[in-house]
Design an enzyme around this catalytic site. Sequence first.
Site, mmCIF file in Angstrom:
data_model
loop_
_atom_site.group_PDB
_atom_site.id
_atom_site.type_symbol
_atom_site.label_atom_id
_atom_site.label_comp_id
_atom_site.label_asym_id
_atom_site.label_seq_id
_atom_site.Cartn_x
_atom_site.Cartn_y
_atom_site.Cartn_z
ATOM 1 N N GLY A 43 0.706 -1.188 0.019
ATOM 2 C CA GLY A 43 -0.119 0.077 -0.071
ATOM 3 C C GLY A 43 0.772 1.371 -0.025
ATOM 4 O O GLY A 43 2.053 1.378 -0.202
ATOM 5 N N HIS A 49 4.413 1.527 -8.078
ATOM 6 C CA HIS A 49 3.401 0.668 -8.079
ATOM 7 C C HIS A 49 2.460 0.778 -9.283
ATOM 8 O O HIS A 49 2.152 -0.505 -9.830
ATOM 9 C CB HIS A 49 2.480 0.852 -6.630
ATOM 10 C CG HIS A 49 3.332 0.795 -5.478
ATOM 11 N ND1 HIS A 49 3.414 1.899 -4.626
ATOM 12 C CD2 HIS A 49 3.819 -0.386 -4.665
ATOM 13 C CE1 HIS A 49 4.008 1.323 -3.644
ATOM 14 N NE2 HIS A 49 4.116 0.230 -3.583
ATOM 15 N N GLN A 73 7.944 -9.329 7.636
ATOM 16 C CA GLN A 73 9.283 -8.845 7.218
ATOM 17 C C GLN A 73 9.438 -7.660 8.013
ATOM 18 O O GLN A 73 10.449 -6.948 7.425
ATOM 19 C CB GLN A 73 8.772 -8.370 5.582
ATOM 20 C CG GLN A 73 8.051 -7.483 5.505
ATOM 21 C CD GLN A 73 7.540 -7.394 4.049
ATOM 22 O OE1 GLN A 73 7.106 -8.346 3.255
ATOM 23 N NE2 GLN A 73 8.120 -6.387 3.345
ATOM 24 N N GLY A 163 9.146 -4.850 -8.315
ATOM 25 C CA GLY A 163 10.068 -3.842 -8.841
ATOM 26 C C GLY A 163 11.361 -3.979 -8.604
ATOM 27 O O GLY A 163 11.927 -4.502 -7.525
ATOM 28 N N ASP A 166 13.575 -3.124 -5.354
ATOM 29 C CA ASP A 166 14.118 -4.095 -4.165
ATOM 30 C C ASP A 166 14.756 -5.391 -4.903
ATOM 31 O O ASP A 166 14.194 -6.494 -4.843
ATOM 32 C CB ASP A 166 12.800 -4.573 -3.623
ATOM 33 C CG ASP A 166 11.854 -3.388 -2.968
ATOM 34 O OD1 ASP A 166 12.195 -2.966 -1.776
ATOM 35 O OD2 ASP A 166 10.915 -2.701 -3.672
ATOM 36 N N SER A 200 9.318 5.727 -3.417
ATOM 37 C CA SER A 200 9.238 4.737 -2.213
ATOM 38 C C SER A 200 8.059 5.394 -1.389
ATOM 39 O O SER A 200 7.797 6.548 -1.040
ATOM 40 C CB SER A 200 10.671 4.791 -1.375
ATOM 41 O OG SER A 200 10.252 3.969 -0.169
ATOM 42 N N SER A 201 7.190 4.379 -0.798
ATOM 43 C CA SER A 201 6.322 4.623 0.110
ATOM 44 C C SER A 201 6.878 5.313 1.179
ATOM 45 O O SER A 201 6.134 6.141 1.795
ATOM 46 C CB SER A 201 5.573 3.507 0.548
ATOM 47 O OG SER A 201 5.232 2.865 -0.563
#
Length: 296
Positions: A43, A49, A73, A163, A166, A200-201
Site C-alpha cells: 500500500g 506501483h 518482514q 519492482g 527491491d 518509495s512509500s
Amino acid sequence: MLQCSMSYFCLAMLHLRNPSDAQHWCNAQRETGRSVGFVPTMGALHRGHESLVDRARSENDVCCASIFVNPLQFEDGQDFNAYPRDLNADLAVLEAHGCDMIFEGTLESFFPEVEDVRRIPMIPAGPFGKGLEELCRPGHLDGVRTIVDRLFRFVGPAKAYFGEKDFQQTLVVMDLAEALGYPEVIVCPTVREPSGLALSSRNTLLSPDEKKEAERIFQSLAAAAKAWSSGMRHAHLLREKMIEQFAGSQLIIEYAAVRNPSAWTADDPPGELSHAQALIAARLGRVRLIDNLQLH
Ligand code: AMP
C-alpha cells in the site's frame, strides 16, 4: 462474500477483505480461461506501483493486487507501526489504473491453519537472501519469502510483477517461483523522480530537506555507473566511488556494495566483474531507504 469497494456505485474493481475470497475469484477467472496477473504491495501506492499495475493489466486477461503490510518482514515493531497507510487513496489509484480486484488480509487469514500467528513457520529466503539485507535486517527476506509464497498459493497468478528497486527481493522471489513452478516473475524498472530519487512509500516520511539529502543515494549509484563506464571492474573499488558521495552527509550507510547478479555472493565478488549491480541501503533519521542500479 464478495464485496465491491464502493457498495453504492459498485464500480468495476472488486475490493475483497479476505485472501480466501480472493482465491475463489482467481480460481473462477482461471476456470473461464482468463490469465491472472498479480501485483503484491504494502500500500501507500505511488507511480512505481502504478507502473506494475499498468504492466500487469497489459499482459494478462485480468489484474489483481494485494495490499498487506506484512508484519513477518519487519524486525522492528516501531518501523511496522510507522509504515505509511492510506487505503482509500490506494483503492482510487488501483481503480483508475484498471485493476480488477484488490484484496487485503490479516496474518490469521493468510495462515488459517496456524493457531498462534507468533508461531508461523518461516520459509528461509534461500541462497539469494545471503548478505546485504540479511546483515542489516535479519529475517526480513525470510518474512518476504514466507508471505509471497502464501500470496502465490492464494492467487495462483500466471505472472507476478515486482519492482527492480527491491533488487535482492526480486532474486529471492524468482528463486521461490522456480521452486513452486509458477508464476513467471516480471521485474519492472525502478520509477524515479527527475532528481533520480527512487519513488518509495517511505519517501512520504521525509521532510523536504531530507528528501533533498536522499538524492545522494542515486548520485552514489550514478558515480559507480560512471566508474564502470570508464573501465573500473572491481567491487571494492566501485564501492569506494559510491561511498565518496556521502562525505558530510547525514545519511547513515547500512551498505554500499556491488554484486554480480547472475552469481550472487554474500560478500564482495572477487576479481574483475562482467555483470554488476550497485546496491545501497541508508538511513535518514528513522527512515530506511534502498536503491540499486545495473552497471553497464
Ligand atoms: P512495496 O509496497 O514497497 O512492498 O512494493 C510493492 C512492489 O512495488 C514491490 O515489487 C516493489 O519493488 C515495487 N516498487 C516499489 N517502489 C518502486 C519504484 N520506485 N519503481 C518500481 N517499482 C517499485
